[in-house]
Design a protein around this motif. Structure first.
Motif, PDB file in Angstrom:
ATOM      1  N   LEU A 239      30.022  22.831  92.759  1.00 62.90           N
ATOM      2  CA  LEU A 239      29.788  24.082  92.045  1.00 62.90           C
ATOM      3  C   LEU A 239      29.265  25.160  92.994  1.00 62.90           C
ATOM      4  O   LEU A 239      29.667  26.332  92.933  1.00 62.90           O
ATOM      5  CB  LEU A 239      28.801  23.846  90.904  1.00 62.90           C
ATOM      6  N   GLY A 240      28.360  24.761  93.896  1.00 67.44           N
ATOM      7  CA  GLY A 240      27.851  25.712  94.883  1.00 67.44           C
ATOM      8  C   GLY A 240      28.944  26.216  95.808  1.00 67.44           C
ATOM      9  O   GLY A 240      28.978  27.407  96.175  1.00 67.44           O
ATOM     10  N   ALA A 241      29.884  25.321  96.195  1.00 60.37           N
ATOM     11  CA  ALA A 241      30.988  25.737  97.063  1.00 60.37           C
ATOM     12  C   ALA A 241      31.889  26.744  96.355  1.00 60.37           C
ATOM     13  O   ALA A 241      32.371  27.719  96.965  1.00 60.37           O
ATOM     14  CB  ALA A 241      31.796  24.505  97.489  1.00 60.37           C
ATOM     15  N   VAL A 242      32.098  26.519  95.052  1.00 59.70           N
ATOM     16  CA  VAL A 242      32.913  27.452  94.285  1.00 59.70           C
ATOM     17  C   VAL A 242      32.233  28.818  94.227  1.00 59.70           C
ATOM     18  O   VAL A 242      32.881  29.871  94.411  1.00 59.70           O
ATOM     19  CB  VAL A 242      33.159  26.923  92.863  1.00 59.70           C
ATOM     20  N   LEU A 243      30.929  28.854  93.995  1.00 56.80           N
ATOM     21  CA  LEU A 243      30.208  30.126  93.948  1.00 56.80           C
ATOM     22  C   LEU A 243      30.248  30.838  95.299  1.00 56.80           C
ATOM     23  O   LEU A 243      30.418  32.057  95.370  1.00 56.80           O
ATOM     24  CB  LEU A 243      28.761  29.875  93.521  1.00 56.80           C
ATOM     25  N   LEU A 244      30.097  30.045  96.386  1.00 58.90           N
ATOM     26  CA  LEU A 244      30.159  30.645  97.718  1.00 58.90           C
ATOM     27  C   LEU A 244      31.530  31.267  97.968  1.00 58.90           C
ATOM     28  O   LEU A 244      31.634  32.372  98.524  1.00 58.90           O
ATOM     29  CB  LEU A 244      29.866  29.582  98.777  1.00 58.90           C
ATOM     30  N   THR A 245      32.572  30.580  97.530  1.00 67.40           N
ATOM     31  CA  THR A 245      33.928  31.118  97.693  1.00 67.40           C
ATOM     32  C   THR A 245      34.095  32.427  96.929  1.00 67.40           C
ATOM     33  O   THR A 245      34.685  33.399  97.423  1.00 67.40           O
ATOM     34  CB  THR A 245      34.957  30.087  97.196  1.00 67.40           C
ATOM     35  N   VAL A 246      33.552  32.476  95.707  1.00 66.67           N
ATOM     36  CA  VAL A 246      33.652  33.692  94.900  1.00 66.67           C
ATOM     37  C   VAL A 246      32.911  34.844  95.559  1.00 66.67           C
ATOM     38  O   VAL A 246      33.429  35.979  95.645  1.00 66.67           O
ATOM     39  CB  VAL A 246      33.095  33.434  93.489  1.00 66.67           C
ATOM     40  N   PHE A 247      31.715  34.582  96.070  1.00 66.54           N
ATOM     41  CA  PHE A 247      30.934  35.645  96.716  1.00 66.54           C
ATOM     42  C   PHE A 247      31.630  36.147  97.977  1.00 66.54           C
ATOM     43  O   PHE A 247      31.683  37.364  98.246  1.00 66.54           O
ATOM     44  CB  PHE A 247      29.538  35.127  97.050  1.00 66.54           C
ATOM     45  N   LEU A 248      32.180  35.225  98.802  1.00 66.45           N
ATOM     46  CA  LEU A 248      32.881  35.633 100.022  1.00 66.45           C
ATOM     47  C   LEU A 248      34.137  36.425  99.689  1.00 66.45           C
ATOM     48  O   LEU A 248      34.480  37.406 100.365  1.00 66.45           O
ATOM     49  CB  LEU A 248      33.220  34.394 100.858  1.00 66.45           C
ATOM     50  N   TRP A 249      34.831  35.998  98.641  1.00 62.33           N
ATOM     51  CA  TRP A 249      36.027  36.728  98.226  1.00 62.33           C
ATOM     52  C   TRP A 249      35.679  38.170  97.842  1.00 62.33           C
ATOM     53  O   TRP A 249      36.359  39.111  98.256  1.00 62.33           O
ATOM     54  CB  TRP A 249      36.667  35.993  97.054  1.00 62.33           C
ATOM     55  N   ASN A 250      34.627  38.309  97.072  1.00 62.21           N
ATOM     56  CA  ASN A 250      34.203  39.654  96.672  1.00 62.21           C
ATOM     57  C   ASN A 250      33.777  40.480  97.881  1.00 62.21           C
ATOM     58  O   ASN A 250      34.041  41.691  97.965  1.00 62.21           O
ATOM     59  CB  ASN A 250      33.060  39.576  95.666  1.00 62.21           C
ATOM     60  N   TYR A 251      33.125  39.847  98.852  1.00 62.38           N
ATOM     61  CA  TYR A 251      32.665  40.558 100.043  1.00 62.38           C
ATOM     62  C   TYR A 251      33.853  41.033 100.880  1.00 62.38           C
ATOM     63  O   TYR A 251      33.877  42.165 101.383  1.00 62.38           O
ATOM     64  CB  TYR A 251      31.764  39.657 100.853  1.00 62.38           C
TER      65      TYR A 251
END
Length: 333
Positions: A239-251
């Motif tokens: 779940l943390g990896a998914v959130l990190l991916t979402v944040f990096l995508w937005n960045y």
């Protein structure tokens, strides 16, 4: 006919013990050429020991053990089973919920291809909540005995005495004889019997006690909780990896402002909660290791009382009118 030892852990059973023994002394001569009744008084604070001692003095087929303190039902059973003299052992409660008249069914069900037989009641003998809690606990034991019999484990059981060897390594205050038996045999059967409501008093097993018992089963005799911690850790990590991916995508797409303080705080709380649960489970295991290392005894026998005459199967004269049965002489609760 076989030789039978009946082992009964006793606690607060002043009113029921005399009737239970009287009924046993009527039934056992019909199914056993030699028999004995072993009463294990588990540090009961009332006059149970005096009653058990008097029964042992009056009947040469009755033996009584007094434990130094209250060690728990299974620890008391270990003490009685180790003292049993005969090749077939029957265990039962002291509150008359397990009718002595059903022992012949248990012994008949102990076929040559089986090592242990559990009595299964036709209907529940407790309230709905208690029956539900008890049933849930037995479902947790199914992995040890198999789905067919694990849910039918009962304190009313008959087994071959060689199974006591599985108790040789038992030490410390946390004991479950059914788990120990599961390490010795898978030849387990069940027999349908009639159970009775206890004529006096209330059960010492409450719902909170059954919950603690379930925790003891899971932590004391299984590594499943530790595996669940591992799986939970993997899930939270994914779940943390998914959130990190979402944040990096937005960045990467120009959205450098992280919105949603509430969702971030919630995720932090989730991770912290998972860590605390994991630490709690690991701490439970470490605590049990610490308790075992303290060398607390499984039980200590303070006193014994028994006749030293021959163990004959002749039944004493019994006034059956005085035997406590549901609806006779007492009020059901």
């Amino acid at each position: 006919m076989t030789h039978v030892s009946v082992v009964i852990p006793c606690y607060r059973s002043v009113q029921t013990l005399p009737a239970l023994v009287e009924r046993l002394l009527v039934v056992l001569p019909t199914v056993a050429s030699m028999f004995e009744v072993v009463l294990v008084v588990d540090g009961s604070p009332d006059g149970t020991w005096e009653v058990a001692q008097g029964l042992a003095d009056r009947h040469e087929t009755v033996r009584a053990l007094l434990l130094a303190r209250n060690y728990g039902q299974h620890n008391a059973l270990v003490a009685g089973i180790r003292c049993a003299r005969y090749d077939t052992v029957v265990t039962m409660d002291d509150d008359l919920q397990h009718p002595p008249e059903e022992i012949p069914k248990l012994l008949a069900g102990l076929r040559p291809d089986l090592d242990i037989v559990y009595a299964v009641p036709y209907t529940g003998t407790h309230g709905f909540i208690r029956n539900l809690a008890s049933r849930s606990l037995k479902i947790g034991l199914s992995g040890r005995f198999g789905e067919a019999t694990g849910q039918d484990i009962c304190a009313f059981r008959a087994f071959r005495s060689f199974l006591r060897e599985s108790l040789d390594g038992v030490a410390g205050p946390h004991t479950l004889i059914d788990i120990s038996f599961s390490w010795a045999t898978m030849r387990v059967g069940t027999v349908r019997v009639n159970m009775e409501r206890r004529p006096v008093g209330q059960s010492n097993y409450t719902v909170p006690m059954l919950i603690r018992h379930a925790v003891h089963v899971m932590v004391g005799y299984s590594t499943i909780p530790l595996r669940l911690v591992t799986y939970a850790g993997l899930l939270v990590g994914a779940l943390g990896a998914v959130l990190l991916t979402v944040f990096l995508w937005n960045y990467w797409w120009g959205d450098s402002t992280l919105k949603g303080f509430t969702s971030i705080a919630s995720m932090i709380s989730l991770f912290a909660s998972a860590q605390m649960v994991a630490l709690g489970i690991i701490g439970e295991y470490l605590g049990r290791i610490h308790v075992e290392r303290m060398g607390r005894p499984t039980y200590i026998v303070r006193e014994r009382s028994e006749s030293h005459g021959p163990r004959l199967s002749t039944a004493p004269e019994v006034n059956t009118d005085t035997l406590i049965r549901p609806g006779v002489g007492v009020h059901e609760r």
